[in-house]
Scaffold this motif. Sequence first.
Motif, PDB file in Angstrom:
ATOM      1  N   ALA A 223      -2.840  10.769  -0.309  1.00 15.11           N
ATOM      2  CA  ALA A 223      -4.225  10.827  -0.887  1.00 15.11           C
ATOM      3  C   ALA A 223      -4.699   9.345  -1.257  1.00 15.11           C
ATOM      4  CB  ALA A 223      -4.133  11.541  -2.388  1.00 15.11           C
ATOM      5  N   THR A 224      -5.952   9.302  -0.948  1.00 11.68           N
ATOM      6  CA  THR A 224      -6.668   7.745  -1.372  1.00 11.68           C
ATOM      7  C   THR A 224      -7.276   7.887  -2.773  1.00 11.68           C
ATOM      8  OG1 THR A 224      -8.942   8.614  -0.641  1.00 11.68           O
ATOM      9  CG2 THR A 224      -7.344   7.644   1.102  1.00 11.68           C
ATOM     10  N   PRO A 225      -7.618   6.801  -3.167  1.00 11.11           N
ATOM     11  CA  PRO A 225      -7.905   6.964  -4.702  1.00 11.11           C
ATOM     12  C   PRO A 225      -9.158   7.656  -5.242  1.00 11.11           C
ATOM     13  CG  PRO A 225      -7.379   4.580  -4.005  1.00 11.11           C
ATOM     14  CD  PRO A 225      -7.560   5.653  -3.079  1.00 11.11           C
ATOM     15  N   ASP A 226     -10.096   7.994  -3.818  1.00 13.19           N
ATOM     16  CA  ASP A 226     -11.314   8.685  -4.422  1.00 13.19           C
ATOM     17  C   ASP A 226     -11.058  10.358  -3.828  1.00 13.19           C
ATOM     18  OD1 ASP A 226     -11.033   8.650  -1.355  1.00 13.19           O
ATOM     19  OD2 ASP A 226     -12.959   7.705  -1.162  1.00 13.19           O
ATOM     20  N   GLY A 227      -9.745  10.561  -3.415  1.00 17.98           N
ATOM     21  CA  GLY A 227      -9.544  12.137  -3.275  1.00 17.98           C
ATOM     22  C   GLY A 227      -9.378  12.324  -1.914  1.00 17.98           C
ATOM     23  N   ARG A 315     -10.248  -3.262   0.437  1.00 18.48           N
ATOM     24  CA  ARG A 315      -9.111  -2.458   1.373  1.00 18.48           C
ATOM     25  C   ARG A 315      -8.034  -1.930   1.010  1.00 18.48           C
ATOM     26  NH1 ARG A 315      -9.069  -6.787   6.189  1.00 18.48           N
ATOM     27  NH2 ARG A 315      -8.554  -8.026   4.565  1.00 18.48           N
ATOM     28  N   LEU A 316      -7.553  -0.666   1.282  1.00 19.48           N
ATOM     29  CA  LEU A 316      -6.199  -0.330   0.666  1.00 19.48           C
ATOM     30  C   LEU A 316      -5.155  -0.939   1.476  1.00 19.48           C
ATOM     31  CD1 LEU A 316      -7.015   3.488   0.910  1.00 19.48           C
ATOM     32  CD2 LEU A 316      -7.255   1.997  -0.973  1.00 19.48           C
ATOM     33  N   LYS A 317      -3.971  -1.297   0.866  1.00 21.55           N
ATOM     34  CA  LYS A 317      -2.814  -1.880   1.365  1.00 21.55           C
ATOM     35  C   LYS A 317      -1.976  -0.618   1.431  1.00 21.55           C
ATOM     36  CE  LYS A 317      -2.956  -6.103  -1.249  1.00 21.55           C
ATOM     37  NZ  LYS A 317      -2.174  -6.899  -2.355  1.00 21.55           N
ATOM     38  N   LEU A 337      -0.303  -2.542   6.537  1.00 23.14           N
ATOM     39  CA  LEU A 337      -1.630  -2.250   7.032  1.00 23.14           C
ATOM     40  C   LEU A 337      -2.559  -2.648   5.911  1.00 23.14           C
ATOM     41  CD1 LEU A 337      -1.175   0.982   9.170  1.00 23.14           C
ATOM     42  CD2 LEU A 337      -0.761  -1.496   9.874  1.00 23.14           C
ATOM     43  N   ARG A 338      -4.014  -3.075   6.210  1.00 22.19           N
ATOM     44  CA  ARG A 338      -5.007  -2.840   5.541  1.00 22.19           C
ATOM     45  C   ARG A 338      -6.116  -1.948   5.894  1.00 22.19           C
ATOM     46  NH1 ARG A 338      -4.993  -7.985   1.834  1.00 22.19           N
ATOM     47  NH2 ARG A 338      -3.025  -9.010   2.545  1.00 22.19           N
TER      48      ARG A 338
END
Length: 341
Positions: A223-227, A315-317, A337-338
């Motif tokens: 899951a990403t921080p925004d769901g 960007r997500l790590k 990855l980014r």
Amino acid sequence: MRPRTVLALLTAGLAAATCLTAAGPAGAAAPAQHACSPAVSIDRFSDALDKTTYDGTFVGNLSALAVDRDGSLAALSDRSALFRLDARTLRPTAVVRLTDEQGADLDAEGLAALGDGTRLVSSETEPSVRRHSRDGTVLDRLPVPSALRVAPAGRATANQTFEGLTLLPGGRTLLASMEYALSGDATGTVRFQTWERHRGRFALAAQYAYRTDAGLGVPEVRATPDGRLLVLERGFTAGVGNTVRLYLADLRHATDTSGVEHLTGQRDVRPIRKTLLADLADCPSLGATAKQPQPNPLLDNIEGMTITGRDRTGRLKVLLVSDDNQNPAQTTRFFHLRVRV
């Protein structure tokens, strides 16, 4: 899942190469501009833990990653071991054996860390999801829909069940991804099962359909921080190697399929929407070598994934790891990855 091919498959993640050269083959450093696609770039990789041991336990067969509440990394082996890794160097600092209620080993594939320090672990044998204490004790077992159980109890195929496991933001909703389709469902249509947490216990909730690319399965979701969800799709072709693609998926507007017996392309069933972020074969190889044929020598049997934070640009790590199946022809490799979502 342990691939059933003559050679073997892959997973991925990341390590700080300069810190790990003493533990194994050196990781290759690379600037963040090394693009795999407009949305994804790779910083570096490391093979430093490949074919190593810690406290008498083989450090490999890694199928899942999670960030623990103390900031360390939890790395799950499908041979029933859970490692704690230093978040900076990825060196193991502890290991715990996991078992079922009778003390038998688990084919552990998915991992989620709860805020109270306990861990949720999926096994693809039955399949099952259990909650374990930090010392490995089984505390609870979640219900599983009968259709998702391995035949003859249900319609799932052995070794093709709960591979991915993730908590949605807020920690109240748990999601597990089946790796491949149930018998009676359309080929390439896999089910994502959710549970809702009430007063500390997880109860069955909605289920969704997800359509993979032809010939690919789902080894991991996060899951990403925004769901939304990062979804890994993976496949293997003997003599060619692995296909590994990273998708962004959105549960919003998808149909709850928990009451749909067979998913065969019904018009009134809306699957989870997905958008391709990158085919990892398009990443720069960064000097990586492969022990078996691969479309890109960077690739291996990528199976675990977690999000470790964000960079200064938002960007997500994302850290990936490959499952070497304790096979000389495969590598335990971490990739950093980014990802722009």
